[in-house]
Each structure stands twice: as structure tokens, then as C-alpha cells.
Design a protein around this motif. Sequence first.
Motif, PDB file in Angstrom:
ATOM      1  N   LEU A  18      18.730  45.454 -10.471  1.00  0.00           N
ATOM      2  CA  LEU A  18      19.658  46.137 -10.468  1.00  0.00           C
ATOM      3  C   LEU A  18      21.162  45.636 -10.660  1.00  0.00           C
ATOM      4  CD1 LEU A  18      18.709  47.921  -7.240  1.00  0.00           C
ATOM      5  CD2 LEU A  18      18.272  48.826  -9.609  1.00  0.00           C
ATOM      6  N   LEU A  19      21.301  44.165 -10.770  1.00  0.00           N
ATOM      7  CA  LEU A  19      22.589  43.690 -11.082  1.00  0.00           C
ATOM      8  C   LEU A  19      23.511  44.270 -12.180  1.00  0.00           C
ATOM      9  CD1 LEU A  19      22.284  40.041  -9.895  1.00  0.00           C
ATOM     10  CD2 LEU A  19      23.084  42.045  -8.557  1.00  0.00           C
ATOM     11  N   PRO A  20      23.076  44.565 -13.493  1.00  0.00           N
ATOM     12  CA  PRO A  20      23.562  45.078 -14.593  1.00  0.00           C
ATOM     13  C   PRO A  20      24.118  46.421 -14.106  1.00  0.00           C
ATOM     14  CG  PRO A  20      21.684  43.889 -15.366  1.00  0.00           C
ATOM     15  CD  PRO A  20      21.568  43.967 -13.757  1.00  0.00           C
ATOM     16  N   TRP A  21      23.107  47.016 -13.736  1.00  0.00           N
ATOM     17  CA  TRP A  21      23.715  48.676 -13.358  1.00  0.00           C
ATOM     18  C   TRP A  21      24.753  48.498 -12.218  1.00  0.00           C
ATOM     19  CZ3 TRP A  21      19.069  47.110 -15.203  1.00  0.00           C
ATOM     20  CH2 TRP A  21      18.637  48.065 -16.455  1.00  0.00           C
ATOM     21  N   LEU A  39      24.419  40.750  -2.105  1.00  0.00           N
ATOM     22  CA  LEU A  39      25.413  39.977  -2.637  1.00  0.00           C
ATOM     23  C   LEU A  39      26.017  39.270  -1.541  1.00  0.00           C
ATOM     24  CD1 LEU A  39      26.747  42.286  -5.398  1.00  0.00           C
ATOM     25  CD2 LEU A  39      25.379  40.072  -5.512  1.00  0.00           C
ATOM     26  N   ALA A  40      26.372  40.030  -0.327  1.00  0.00           N
ATOM     27  CA  ALA A  40      27.107  39.337   0.804  1.00  0.00           C
ATOM     28  C   ALA A  40      26.287  38.349   1.511  1.00  0.00           C
ATOM     29  CB  ALA A  40      27.518  40.590   1.892  1.00  0.00           C
ATOM     30  N   ALA A  46      25.041  36.220  -5.652  1.00  0.00           N
ATOM     31  CA  ALA A  46      26.428  36.480  -6.019  1.00  0.00           C
ATOM     32  C   ALA A  46      26.660  35.599  -7.332  1.00  0.00           C
ATOM     33  CB  ALA A  46      27.213  36.136  -4.724  1.00  0.00           C
ATOM     34  N   ARG A  47      26.324  34.540  -7.204  1.00  0.00           N
ATOM     35  CA  ARG A  47      26.639  33.734  -8.622  1.00  0.00           C
ATOM     36  C   ARG A  47      26.081  34.287  -9.873  1.00  0.00           C
ATOM     37  NH1 ARG A  47      26.393  29.478  -4.979  1.00  0.00           N
ATOM     38  NH2 ARG A  47      24.122  28.969  -5.318  1.00  0.00           N
ATOM     39  N   ILE A  52      26.737  38.003 -14.789  1.00  0.00           N
ATOM     40  CA  ILE A  52      26.818  39.535 -15.310  1.00  0.00           C
ATOM     41  C   ILE A  52      27.898  40.062 -15.564  1.00  0.00           C
ATOM     42  CG2 ILE A  52      25.740  41.669 -14.812  1.00  0.00           C
ATOM     43  CD1 ILE A  52      23.272  40.193 -13.742  1.00  0.00           C
ATOM     44  N   GLN A  53      28.901  39.780 -14.438  1.00  0.00           N
ATOM     45  CA  GLN A  53      30.154  40.467 -14.691  1.00  0.00           C
ATOM     46  C   GLN A  53      30.966  40.016 -15.911  1.00  0.00           C
ATOM     47  OE1 GLN A  53      31.544  39.876 -10.638  1.00  0.00           O
ATOM     48  NE2 GLN A  53      32.325  42.052 -10.579  1.00  0.00           N
ATOM     49  N   GLU A  54      30.837  38.629 -16.012  1.00  0.00           N
ATOM     50  CA  GLU A  54      31.370  37.896 -17.266  1.00  0.00           C
ATOM     51  C   GLU A  54      30.829  38.704 -18.572  1.00  0.00           C
ATOM     52  OE1 GLU A  54      31.783  33.601 -16.989  1.00  0.00           O
ATOM     53  OE2 GLU A  54      32.200  33.938 -14.926  1.00  0.00           O
TER      54      GLU A  54
END
Length: 67
Positions: A18-21, A39-40, A46-47, A52-54
Motif C-alpha cells: 500500500l505504500l505507493p498509494w 509506519l509509526a 518507515a525507511r 518511495i516518497q523520494e
Amino acid sequence: MNAVSRLPDMHPDEVEALLPWYAAGTLSVRDARRVDEALARDPNLARQYAVIQEEFAETIHLNESLG
């Protein structure tokens, strides 16, 4: 046992998938909350999300530069 595996109704691989979405902001409120919680609690996840955010930001930048 990592934090993701403590989510009772989601397998760790499901949260990871689910991380990309999540980065795109397209998850349902329920799934986004589950990812937030995972993530928390899970530094490895989280890493992974930070990477993925980058990649997401780089993709947007590339697409914008193409005109």
C-alpha cells in the motif's frame, strides 16, 4: 514480530504494497490509518516509505520537466 505483523487484519506484505498509494494520497481513510499506524511502529517500513516518497517526487519532477 514487527509492528506491521501486529495489525490484526493485514499481512505485512499487504501494508508494504500500500505504500505507493499512501504516498500518492489515494488510499481510503481506513487503509491510510492502518499504514500510518504501521509506519509509526516499524522503522524499517518507515525507511522503505521514505525511499518511495523520494522516487515519487523524482517521477513528478521528471514528468514536469518533460513539458
